[in-house]
Design a protein around this motif. Structure first.
Motif, PDB file in Angstrom:
ATOM      1  N   UNK A  68      67.355  17.633  87.438  1.00 20.14           N
ATOM      2  CA  UNK A  68      66.753  17.899  88.743  1.00 20.14           C
ATOM      3  C   UNK A  68      66.539  16.608  89.529  1.00 20.14           C
ATOM      4  N   UNK A  69      66.085  15.582  88.839  1.00 19.35           N
ATOM      5  CA  UNK A  69      65.817  14.311  89.495  1.00 19.35           C
ATOM      6  C   UNK A  69      67.110  13.692  90.026  1.00 19.35           C
ATOM      7  N   UNK A  70      68.167  13.734  89.211  1.00 21.18           N
ATOM      8  CA  UNK A  70      69.427  13.087  89.575  1.00 21.18           C
ATOM      9  C   UNK A  70      70.333  13.982  90.405  1.00 21.18           C
ATOM     10  N   UNK A  71      70.015  15.300  90.434  1.00 15.97           N
ATOM     11  CA  UNK A  71      70.861  16.232  91.164  1.00 15.97           C
ATOM     12  C   UNK A  71      72.100  16.643  90.399  1.00 15.97           C
ATOM     13  N   UNK A  72      72.211  16.238  89.122  1.00 11.22           N
ATOM     14  CA  UNK A  72      73.390  16.571  88.308  1.00 11.22           C
ATOM     15  C   UNK A  72      73.102  17.828  87.489  1.00 11.22           C
ATOM     16  N   UNK A  73      73.114  18.986  88.157  1.00 12.86           N
ATOM     17  CA  UNK A  73      72.803  20.232  87.481  1.00 12.86           C
ATOM     18  C   UNK A  73      73.962  20.635  86.570  1.00 12.86           C
ATOM     19  N   UNK A  74      73.661  21.401  85.551  1.00 12.90           N
ATOM     20  CA  UNK A  74      74.629  21.666  84.486  1.00 12.90           C
ATOM     21  C   UNK A  74      75.597  22.796  84.798  1.00 12.90           C
ATOM     22  N   UNK A  75      75.315  23.641  85.797  1.00 15.18           N
ATOM     23  CA  UNK A  75      76.186  24.775  86.075  1.00 15.18           C
ATOM     24  C   UNK A  75      76.088  25.848  85.018  1.00 15.18           C
ATOM     25  N   UNK A  76      74.951  25.931  84.340  1.00 12.09           N
ATOM     26  CA  UNK A  76      74.743  26.927  83.303  1.00 12.09           C
ATOM     27  C   UNK A  76      73.820  28.026  83.781  1.00 12.09           C
ATOM     28  N   UNK A  77      74.054  29.228  83.260  1.00 10.21           N
ATOM     29  CA  UNK A  77      73.200  30.384  83.548  1.00 10.21           C
ATOM     30  C   UNK A  77      72.618  30.853  82.232  1.00 10.21           C
ATOM     31  N   UNK A  78      71.325  31.054  82.206  1.00 14.09           N
ATOM     32  CA  UNK A  78      70.679  31.585  81.008  1.00 14.09           C
ATOM     33  C   UNK A  78      70.776  33.096  80.992  1.00 14.09           C
ATOM     34  N   UNK A  79      71.230  33.667  79.888  1.00 13.29           N
ATOM     35  CA  UNK A  79      71.306  35.119  79.781  1.00 13.29           C
ATOM     36  C   UNK A  79      69.933  35.744  79.996  1.00 13.29           C
ATOM     37  N   UNK A  80      68.891  35.083  79.480  1.00 15.97           N
ATOM     38  CA  UNK A  80      67.536  35.617  79.656  1.00 15.97           C
ATOM     39  C   UNK A  80      67.142  35.655  81.128  1.00 15.97           C
ATOM     40  N   UNK A  81      67.481  34.600  81.889  1.00 15.50           N
ATOM     41  CA  UNK A  81      67.163  34.570  83.318  1.00 15.50           C
ATOM     42  C   UNK A  81      67.979  35.587  84.102  1.00 15.50           C
ATOM     43  N   UNK A  82      69.238  35.761  83.710  1.00 15.78           N
ATOM     44  CA  UNK A  82      70.101  36.721  84.396  1.00 15.78           C
ATOM     45  C   UNK A  82      69.567  38.137  84.233  1.00 15.78           C
ATOM     46  N   UNK A  83      69.242  38.512  83.005  1.00  8.09           N
ATOM     47  CA  UNK A  83      68.731  39.859  82.748  1.00  8.09           C
ATOM     48  C   UNK A  83      67.393  40.077  83.446  1.00  8.09           C
ATOM     49  N   UNK A  84      66.529  39.058  83.403  1.00  5.02           N
ATOM     50  CA  UNK A  84      65.226  39.156  84.061  1.00  5.02           C
ATOM     51  C   UNK A  84      65.385  39.336  85.570  1.00  5.02           C
ATOM     52  N   UNK A  85      66.292  38.556  86.179  1.00  2.44           N
ATOM     53  CA  UNK A  85      66.522  38.657  87.618  1.00  2.44           C
ATOM     54  C   UNK A  85      67.049  40.014  88.024  1.00  2.44           C
ATOM     55  N   UNK A  86      67.966  40.561  87.237  1.00  2.00           N
ATOM     56  CA  UNK A  86      68.526  41.884  87.531  1.00  2.00           C
ATOM     57  C   UNK A  86      67.447  42.959  87.414  1.00  2.00           C
ATOM     58  N   UNK A  87      66.606  42.838  86.394  1.00  2.00           N
ATOM     59  CA  UNK A  87      65.532  43.819  86.198  1.00  2.00           C
ATOM     60  C   UNK A  87      64.528  43.781  87.352  1.00  2.00           C
ATOM     61  N   UNK A  88      64.181  42.579  87.802  1.00  2.00           N
ATOM     62  CA  UNK A  88      63.258  42.458  88.925  1.00  2.00           C
ATOM     63  C   UNK A  88      63.870  43.032  90.201  1.00  2.00           C
ATOM     64  N   UNK A  89      65.167  42.778  90.397  1.00  2.00           N
ATOM     65  CA  UNK A  89      65.848  43.295  91.586  1.00  2.00           C
ATOM     66  C   UNK A  89      65.878  44.816  91.580  1.00  2.00           C
ATOM     67  N   UNK A  90      66.010  45.406  90.428  1.00  2.00           N
ATOM     68  CA  UNK A  90      66.019  46.864  90.307  1.00  2.00           C
ATOM     69  C   UNK A  90      64.725  47.467  90.845  1.00  2.00           C
ATOM     70  N   UNK A  91      63.613  46.814  90.575  1.00  2.00           N
ATOM     71  CA  UNK A  91      62.308  47.362  90.922  1.00  2.00           C
ATOM     72  C   UNK A  91      61.751  46.846  92.245  1.00  2.00           C
ATOM     73  N   UNK A  92      62.500  45.981  92.923  1.00  2.00           N
ATOM     74  CA  UNK A  92      62.056  45.449  94.209  1.00  2.00           C
ATOM     75  C   UNK A  92      62.677  46.282  95.329  1.00  2.00           C
ATOM     76  N   UNK A  93      61.830  47.000  96.078  1.00  2.00           N
ATOM     77  CA  UNK A  93      62.323  47.902  97.125  1.00  2.00           C
ATOM     78  C   UNK A  93      63.043  47.170  98.237  1.00  2.00           C
ATOM     79  N   UNK A  94      62.786  45.885  98.395  1.00  2.00           N
ATOM     80  CA  UNK A  94      63.421  45.122  99.474  1.00  2.00           C
ATOM     81  C   UNK A  94      64.859  44.730  99.147  1.00  2.00           C
TER      82      UNK A  94
END
Length: 592
Positions: A68-94
């Motif tokens: 984060x400090x250097x701006x050299x992000x890894x380009x990785x996606x966490x399966x746990x974050x992906x599933x969590x994000x999809x689940x939250x989107x399912x229940x968000x009416x917006x």
């Protein structure tokens, strides 16, 4: 002398100035991170969750302060974050739908893709839509994209659809050119890890088991794509046999694999139609990062904690690098301490042990096994298997109260081996090194570099390996409620898919992490629960003061150049540092 002191003083001042400037940059970075984290991420009405699927997907992605400090992000996606994000989107009416845009996207296994796909399937139950777009769909990406209501492809794009193959890399002849041979002691007709260094083709036993488990994985892929696209599995196999990878985009439309061809700028209009927006209106886009701080309506909230402990990578005895190491390992010394803390934590009512590993050190696996046994005495333990939970990965899973695997998980491989390089040919014949030796006892020269093991020494090693195998087999028998003889029939290093492992009682249930949490709560006899992930993230200060990365720039370049083949060669440089006795899958398992 005065010049000397002047130089020393100048050096000191230079270092002091450098430290001050570095501290200022770090401070500015921290302020930026703090401000970005404190901003409200309220989702606007009529939004779409955009999943830019590029880079790699792993079990869990650590929050890398340095990146984060250097701006050299890894380009990785966490399966746990992906599933969590999809689940939250399912229940968000917006949020009205999900748009998936595929780039060069890979996952560590089809089981990870299956877990992500199941989350998307669950999202669709809310009545919301999913649209997928790609310039090129790899086979695993198309498997994930097939869950979408509509799949679009660039008019000049491709779909890689050809079935699954598993490749082995054999290094015996390469090593021989350098005068190196591998001396092996193993138990298990199917324990094929050593064949990479001792053979030049797959053994019949390995060919048999590999055919079976990749066939099981392919069957699951066919079944789910068939259902989603309303195509028979026979037709999908026909497409694979025809190598449609090189077909024209309009042919994919005729095959019913896609719903249309669009250029990148045209896909926006398709999304706007679904959101009922005018051409002049902008699309409200939400990313996975935006979803991180959003409330999770399906998250458990209660008084009793279900701990989810993530363990993924090679099983080792002692860390093979610090926090910034690019290669994730399961360090037995750390894991055992963590498990003991969870055992003693009264807030924790049950533990879900999330394992994704092809094994490693047999000694380290035994240590983790012991601590899971002790943990189980205090509270229920449920294992959730990811892409792999084989050999040492299965060893540590066996004592759990309940084991859940994905249908495409690779598991089993109950067997061990010892592998020792003989470099005497390199030293004597290639380099001209001479040796002479004296000793006090018959075996005092055991392990010398000057010669290979003799027959008596090999016999000692084989007895040692056999004892370790019998212990492994007995551990499985204890954990699974079988006799040693029953385990022997499915052991011998035999690898199975999760679906096939269920039939022979190596696992208890098919499903993902959510199913494991529900089972853990049931065994703990509690309904008022919340979940917490472990190991807890390393804070920024510990990251900053922690060890530096243990791999070089050259490692990164070679990995980028050779891909999965690099791991097969990289094992050679660390082979003398590894535990002598290994419980692991083949060193390099490449499934296309």
């Amino acid at each position: 002398m005065k010049d000397f002191f002047k130089q020393v003083a100048a050096t000191f001042v230079g270092l002091l100035i450098f430290s001050i400037i570095s501290s200022i940059f770090i401070f500015i970075g921290l302020i930026g991170m703090s401000l970005s984290g404190s901003q409200s991420n309220t989702i606007k009405n009529n939004s779409v969750l955009v999943l830019n699927l590029s880079g790699s997907m792993n079990e869990r992605v650590e929050d890398d302060f340095q990146a984060k400090i250097t701006g050299q992000m890894t380009g990785q996606i966490g399966l746990d974050n992906l599933i969590s994000g999809i689940r939250k989107a399912k229940n968000n009416d917006n949020i009205k739908g999900i748009y998936m845009e595929f780039g060069a996207f890979t996952a560590d296994s089809y089981a990870s893709m299956q877990a992500a796909r199941n989350a998307l399937e669950d999202f669709k139950k809310s009545g919301k839509w999913i649209v997928a777009y790609g310039d090129i769909y790899t086979q695993s990406n198309y498997y994930l994209a097939s869950v979408a209501d509509k799949i679009y492809l660039n008019p000049q794009g491709q779909i890689d659809w050809r079935g699954i193959s598993a490749q082995r890399l054999f290094l015996k002849d390469l090593l021989a050119k350098f005068g190196v041979k591998m001396q092996v002691a193993k138990v298990g007709a199917y324990k094929s890890a050593t064949e990479q260094f001792t053979g030049d083709k797959m053994s019949e036993a390995d060919r048999e088991q590999t055919t079976a488990y990749i066939g099981s994985i392919w069957k699951n892929i066919l079944k789910e794509v068939s259902k989603a696209r309303n195509l028979s599995t026979g037709k999908l196999n026909e497409y694979a046999d025809s190598l449609i990878t090189f077909a024209a985009a309009e042919d994919y439309l005729k095959m019913k694999l896609i719903d249309g061809t669009l250029y990148t700028d045209q896909i926006k209009n398709e999304i706007k139609k679904r959101l009922e927006l005018k051409d002049s209106e902008d699309i409200n886009q939400v990313s996975l990062a935006d979803m991180a701080d959003e409330p999770d309506d399906e998250a458990y909230s209660g008084d009793d904690q279900i701990a989810i402990y993530y363990a993924y990578g090679d099983i080792v005895d002692g860390a093979a690098g610090g926090f910034f190491s690019r290669k994730q390992n399961i360090d037995a010394q750390t894991v055992c301490k963590d498990l003991e803390k969870l055992k003693d934590d009264e807030k924790v009512k049950a533990v879900v042990f999330r394992i994704n590993s092809g094994g490693g050190s047999a000694y380290a696996s035994e240590q983790i096994w012991h601590y899971i046994v002790e943990l189980r005495k205090a509270k229920p333990v449920v294992v959730s298997m990811g892409g792999m939970a084989a050999s040492g990965g299965y060893y540590v899973s066996a004592p759990a109260n309940w084991i859940i695997a994905e249908p495409t998980t690779i598991t089993g491989s109950i067997g061990i081996f010892g592998m020792f390089p003989d470099v005497s040919g390199l030293l004597k014949e290639k380099l001209g090194v001479k040796f002479d030796e004296v000793g006090t006892n018959a075996n005092s020269g055991f392990g010398t570099l000057s010669r290979p093991f003799n027959a008596e020494e090999i016999a000692y090693l084989e007895r040692y390996i056999d004892r370790g195998y019998k212990l492994f087999r007995h551990r499985v028998a204890e954990g699974r409620g079988m006799t040693d003889q029953q385990v022997e029939k499915i052991a011998q290093g035999h690898v199975f898919s999760g679906e096939d492992a269920l039939k022979i009682k190596l696992v208890d249930q098919l499903g993902g992490l959510d199913a494991a949490v529900k089972k853990a709560a049931s065994l703990a006899k509690t309904k008022s629960i919340y979940t917490k992930s472990y190991p807890e993230p390393v804070n920024w200060l510990d990251q900053l003061l922690g060890e530096v990365r243990n791999e070089s720039y050259l490692d990164d370049k070679l990995r980028a150049e050779f891909g999965t083949y690099y791991e097969a060669f990289s094992i050679l440089k660390t082979i003398n540092k590894q535990s002598a006795i290994q419980a692991r899958l083949p060193y390099m398992l490449k499934i296309n």
